[in-house]
Design a protein around this motif. Structure first.
Motif, PDB file in Angstrom:
ATOM      1  N   MET A 144       0.844  -1.189   0.000  1.00 21.77           N
ATOM      2  CA  MET A 144       0.000   0.000   0.000  1.00 21.77           C
ATOM      3  C   MET A 144       0.883   1.244   0.000  1.00 21.77           C
ATOM      4  O   MET A 144       1.813   1.363   0.799  1.00 21.77           O
ATOM      5  CB  MET A 144      -0.897   0.009   1.244  1.00 21.77           C
ATOM      6  N   GLU A 145       0.613   2.177  -0.896  1.00 21.90           N
ATOM      7  CA  GLU A 145       1.415   3.390  -0.976  1.00 21.90           C
ATOM      8  C   GLU A 145       1.126   4.301   0.208  1.00 21.90           C
ATOM      9  O   GLU A 145      -0.023   4.564   0.539  1.00 21.90           O
ATOM     10  CB  GLU A 145       1.124   4.141  -2.280  1.00 21.90           C
ATOM     11  N   VAL A 146       2.205   4.751   0.866  1.00 23.64           N
ATOM     12  CA  VAL A 146       2.080   5.714   1.961  1.00 23.64           C
ATOM     13  C   VAL A 146       3.070   6.841   1.714  1.00 23.64           C
ATOM     14  O   VAL A 146       4.025   6.709   0.954  1.00 23.64           O
ATOM     15  CB  VAL A 146       2.346   5.061   3.340  1.00 23.64           C
ATOM     16  N   PHE A 147       2.848   7.928   2.374  1.00 19.15           N
ATOM     17  CA  PHE A 147       3.677   9.114   2.187  1.00 19.15           C
ATOM     18  C   PHE A 147       4.788   9.101   3.235  1.00 19.15           C
ATOM     19  O   PHE A 147       4.513   9.135   4.433  1.00 19.15           O
ATOM     20  CB  PHE A 147       2.816  10.361   2.345  1.00 19.15           C
ATOM     21  N   HIS A 148       6.046   9.022   2.797  1.00 21.99           N
ATOM     22  CA  HIS A 148       7.183   8.927   3.704  1.00 21.99           C
ATOM     23  C   HIS A 148       7.823  10.302   3.891  1.00 21.99           C
ATOM     24  O   HIS A 148       8.560  10.777   3.039  1.00 21.99           O
ATOM     25  CB  HIS A 148       8.216   7.921   3.166  1.00 21.99           C
ATOM     26  N   TRP A 149       7.555  10.920   5.018  1.00 23.68           N
ATOM     27  CA  TRP A 149       8.111  12.248   5.278  1.00 23.68           C
ATOM     28  C   TRP A 149       9.625  12.212   5.425  1.00 23.68           C
ATOM     29  O   TRP A 149      10.328  13.117   4.980  1.00 23.68           O
ATOM     30  CB  TRP A 149       7.482  12.822   6.550  1.00 23.68           C
ATOM     31  N   GLU A 150      10.153  11.147   6.051  1.00 22.81           N
ATOM     32  CA  GLU A 150      11.595  11.107   6.300  1.00 22.81           C
ATOM     33  C   GLU A 150      12.396  10.914   5.012  1.00 22.81           C
ATOM     34  O   GLU A 150      13.591  11.152   4.969  1.00 22.81           O
ATOM     35  CB  GLU A 150      11.952   9.993   7.304  1.00 22.81           C
ATOM     36  N   ASP A 151      11.743  10.480   3.928  1.00 23.13           N
ATOM     37  CA  ASP A 151      12.419  10.302   2.642  1.00 23.13           C
ATOM     38  C   ASP A 151      12.237  11.509   1.721  1.00 23.13           C
ATOM     39  O   ASP A 151      12.317  11.390   0.504  1.00 23.13           O
ATOM     40  CB  ASP A 151      11.905   9.037   1.944  1.00 23.13           C
ATOM     41  N   GLY A 152      11.967  12.659   2.299  1.00 22.16           N
ATOM     42  CA  GLY A 152      11.845  13.875   1.500  1.00 22.16           C
ATOM     43  C   GLY A 152      10.460  14.099   0.943  1.00 22.16           C
ATOM     44  O   GLY A 152      10.273  14.857  -0.006  1.00 22.16           O
ATOM     45  N   GLY A 153       9.459  13.441   1.540  1.00 20.74           N
ATOM     46  CA  GLY A 153       8.104  13.680   1.114  1.00 20.74           C
ATOM     47  C   GLY A 153       7.742  13.007  -0.183  1.00 20.74           C
ATOM     48  O   GLY A 153       7.318  13.645  -1.143  1.00 20.74           O
ATOM     49  N   LYS A 154       7.936  11.688  -0.253  1.00 23.08           N
ATOM     50  CA  LYS A 154       7.574  10.969  -1.482  1.00 23.08           C
ATOM     51  C   LYS A 154       6.727   9.758  -1.145  1.00 23.08           C
ATOM     52  O   LYS A 154       6.802   9.207  -0.044  1.00 23.08           O
ATOM     53  CB  LYS A 154       8.820  10.543  -2.249  1.00 23.08           C
ATOM     54  N   VAL A 155       5.919   9.363  -2.107  1.00 23.45           N
ATOM     55  CA  VAL A 155       5.063   8.202  -1.937  1.00 23.45           C
ATOM     56  C   VAL A 155       5.874   6.942  -2.224  1.00 23.45           C
ATOM     57  O   VAL A 155       6.574   6.865  -3.223  1.00 23.45           O
ATOM     58  CB  VAL A 155       3.848   8.270  -2.878  1.00 23.45           C
ATOM     59  N   SER A 156       5.808   5.959  -1.336  1.00 25.08           N
ATOM     60  CA  SER A 156       6.547   4.717  -1.546  1.00 25.08           C
ATOM     61  C   SER A 156       5.879   3.593  -0.777  1.00 25.08           C
ATOM     62  O   SER A 156       4.875   3.799  -0.092  1.00 25.08           O
ATOM     63  CB  SER A 156       8.005   4.880  -1.102  1.00 25.08           C
ATOM     64  N   VAL A 157       6.429   2.396  -0.889  1.00 25.21           N
ATOM     65  CA  VAL A 157       5.916   1.233  -0.162  1.00 25.21           C
ATOM     66  C   VAL A 157       7.068   0.629   0.642  1.00 25.21           C
ATOM     67  O   VAL A 157       8.229   0.940   0.408  1.00 25.21           O
ATOM     68  CB  VAL A 157       5.342   0.173  -1.133  1.00 25.21           C
ATOM     69  N   TYR A 158       6.737  -0.235   1.591  1.00 25.93           N
ATOM     70  CA  TYR A 158       7.772  -0.961   2.310  1.00 25.93           C
ATOM     71  C   TYR A 158       8.408  -1.975   1.371  1.00 25.93           C
ATOM     72  O   TYR A 158       7.712  -2.725   0.683  1.00 25.93           O
ATOM     73  CB  TYR A 158       7.194  -1.684   3.519  1.00 25.93           C
ATOM     74  N   SER A 159       9.727  -2.026   1.347  1.00 22.92           N
ATOM     75  CA  SER A 159      10.425  -2.983   0.498  1.00 22.92           C
ATOM     76  C   SER A 159      10.406  -4.366   1.153  1.00 22.92           C
ATOM     77  O   SER A 159      10.222  -4.486   2.375  1.00 22.92           O
ATOM     78  CB  SER A 159      11.877  -2.538   0.292  1.00 22.92           C
ATOM     79  N   PRO A 160      10.615  -5.445   0.383  1.00 26.01           N
ATOM     80  CA  PRO A 160      10.754  -6.770   0.995  1.00 26.01           C
ATOM     81  C   PRO A 160      11.868  -6.809   2.041  1.00 26.01           C
ATOM     82  O   PRO A 160      11.762  -7.525   3.042  1.00 26.01           O
ATOM     83  CB  PRO A 160      11.059  -7.672  -0.200  1.00 26.01           C
ATOM     84  N   SER A 161      12.948  -6.047   1.824  1.00 25.84           N
ATOM     85  CA  SER A 161      14.050  -5.997   2.784  1.00 25.84           C
ATOM     86  C   SER A 161      13.588  -5.462   4.135  1.00 25.84           C
ATOM     87  O   SER A 161      13.895  -6.035   5.195  1.00 25.84           O
ATOM     88  CB  SER A 161      15.177  -5.120   2.228  1.00 25.84           C
ATOM     89  N   GLU A 162      12.831  -4.388   4.108  1.00 28.46           N
ATOM     90  CA  GLU A 162      12.346  -3.793   5.359  1.00 28.46           C
ATOM     91  C   GLU A 162      11.312  -4.691   6.028  1.00 28.46           C
ATOM     92  O   GLU A 162      11.293  -4.836   7.256  1.00 28.46           O
ATOM     93  CB  GLU A 162      11.771  -2.410   5.046  1.00 28.46           C
ATOM     94  N   ALA A 163      10.469  -5.325   5.210  1.00 25.63           N
ATOM     95  CA  ALA A 163       9.482  -6.254   5.759  1.00 25.63           C
ATOM     96  C   ALA A 163      10.168  -7.444   6.434  1.00 25.63           C
ATOM     97  O   ALA A 163       9.732  -7.912   7.492  1.00 25.63           O
ATOM     98  CB  ALA A 163       8.552  -6.740   4.645  1.00 25.63           C
ATOM     99  N   LEU A 164      11.270  -7.930   5.842  1.00 24.82           N
ATOM    100  CA  LEU A 164      11.993  -9.051   6.445  1.00 24.82           C
ATOM    101  C   LEU A 164      12.595  -8.654   7.792  1.00 24.82           C
ATOM    102  O   LEU A 164      12.635  -9.475   8.724  1.00 24.82           O
ATOM    103  CB  LEU A 164      13.079  -9.545   5.499  1.00 24.82           C
ATOM    104  N   LEU A 165      13.050  -7.425   7.921  1.00 27.89           N
ATOM    105  CA  LEU A 165      13.574  -6.974   9.212  1.00 27.89           C
ATOM    106  C   LEU A 165      12.483  -6.997  10.274  1.00 27.89           C
ATOM    107  O   LEU A 165      12.722  -7.411  11.415  1.00 27.89           O
ATOM    108  CB  LEU A 165      14.164  -5.572   9.081  1.00 27.89           C
ATOM    109  N   TYR A 166      11.286  -6.571   9.916  1.00 26.86           N
ATOM    110  CA  TYR A 166      10.165  -6.659  10.860  1.00 26.86           C
ATOM    111  C   TYR A 166       9.875  -8.118  11.208  1.00 26.86           C
ATOM    112  O   TYR A 166       9.622  -8.462  12.372  1.00 26.86           O
ATOM    113  CB  TYR A 166       8.907  -6.028  10.248  1.00 26.86           C
ATOM    114  N   ALA A 167       9.886  -8.989  10.196  1.00 31.21           N
ATOM    115  CA  ALA A 167       9.622 -10.412  10.440  1.00 31.21           C
ATOM    116  C   ALA A 167      10.676 -11.011  11.366  1.00 31.21           C
ATOM    117  O   ALA A 167      10.364 -11.858  12.214  1.00 31.21           O
ATOM    118  CB  ALA A 167       9.580 -11.173   9.112  1.00 31.21           C
ATOM    119  N   LEU A 168      11.928 -10.572  11.227  1.00 32.53           N
ATOM    120  CA  LEU A 168      12.997 -11.049  12.105  1.00 32.53           C
ATOM    121  C   LEU A 168      12.776 -10.601  13.545  1.00 32.53           C
ATOM    122  O   LEU A 168      12.898 -11.396  14.484  1.00 32.53           O
ATOM    123  CB  LEU A 168      14.343 -10.528  11.607  1.00 32.53           C
TER     124      LEU A 168
END
Length: 291
Positions: free
Chosen positions: A45-69
């Motif tokens: 799901m696209e969300v607005f990431h303020w910390e990335d300079g105000g751009k719309v993006s999604v969680y990458s599989p890499s970031e999701a795997l860190l949460y799963a860990l």
């Protein structure tokens, strides 16, 4: 529900609050071990990431795997590593990793996620040799992790299962961290800590290292062991001490085990341990990780 909120335009504090709420909802959903299909719907799901300079993006599989860990969501980790093996182990965004390198192996060791570590190592075996070594022997951030590899961390945190898996899949026991310590040095520092808590697990880690380290390994604490010989003989036992400092060759058993262990290719480790021609009680560790 907060995860149904999408970025639809606008600005200001209310929009930023919605973004943070949506971002936390994904973390919370992984923490609550929700089904894989649901998590993947949320992740993309696209969300607005303020910390990335105000751009719309999604969680990458890499970031999701860190949460799963972090939350030991084994089915989600298996899905990510099966469907996105390269991108699941890629470098996450700066908000996840300060030194812009892939921290997944170290994270698995830190949280003692043995089964997810096993799946990561299996995924890495399919990578090109250079990429595979880059993951196995990645040094952590020099500021936060002291340049330690995942193997250093397994020794520091006394994780014998993680240590054996890393060694069996080809992690180097000879690399040094920012302080010049090999994994052997890191483990010896833990063994010397008083009171001698968890000594059985520490000596088990040392036994595992003995099976993989080169016989002529140079390590920083060698002189300290020689200078305090009686203390270290009491801690390690005379045979281990003499072998470690090079005063005697390894025992016939250790020598035979080194030969047997090295006949097992990383892609068949640790399953092939069961096929070693040894009684069960002599095998390094009972690792049953397929289920």
């Amino acid at each position: 529900m907060p995860w149904s909120v999408r970025w639809v335009g606008g600005c200001g504090a209310q929009s930023q609050k919605q973004c943070k709420k949506s971002s936390f909802a994904f973390y919370q959903a992984v923490r609550d071990l929700l089904p894989v299909w649901f998590l993947e719907d949320m992740r993309t799901m696209e969300v607005f990431h303020w910390e990335d300079g105000g751009k719309v993006s999604v969680y990458s599989p890499s970031e999701a795997l860190l949460y799963a860990l972090v939350h030991d969501h084994q089915p989600y980790a298996r899905h990510l590593l099966t469907k996105f093996p390269q991108s699941a182990l890629a470098v996450p965004s700066q908000s996840f990793s300060c030194c812009q390198s892939a921290p997944h192996l170290a994270m698995a060791v830190r949280y003692n996620r043995v089964r997810i570590l096993f799946r990561i190592l299996k995924a890495i075996q399919a990578f090109p040799p250079g990429d595979r070594a880059g993951h196995l022997d990645r040094r952590g951030c020099s500021r936060v992790e002291g340049g330690k590899t995942a193997l250093h961390m397994a020794c520091e945190l006394v994780r014998p299962e993680c240590l054996l898996l890393l060694l069996g899949h080809g992690a180097s026991p000879s690399l040094r961290d920012s302080a010049g310590n090999t994994p052997v040095d890191t483990l010896l520092q833990q063994i010397s800590h008083m009171p001698a808590a968890n000594m059985r697990a520490k000596l088990l880690c040392l036994d595992c290292l003995f099976l993989f380290v080169p016989q002529d390994l140079q390590f920083a604490m060698k002189q300290q062991l020689l200078d305090n010989r009686q203390q270290w003989q009491d801690l390690l036992g005379e045979n281990k001490f003499q072998c470690l400092v090079g005063l005697a060759p390894p025992s016939l058993f250790v020598g035979a085990m080194r030969v047997l262990i090295r006949t097992i290719s990383p892609e068949h480790f640790p399953e092939a341990l069961d096929n070693l021609p040894l009684p069960h009680f002599l095998k390094p560790l009972d690792l049953k990780l397929e289920s």
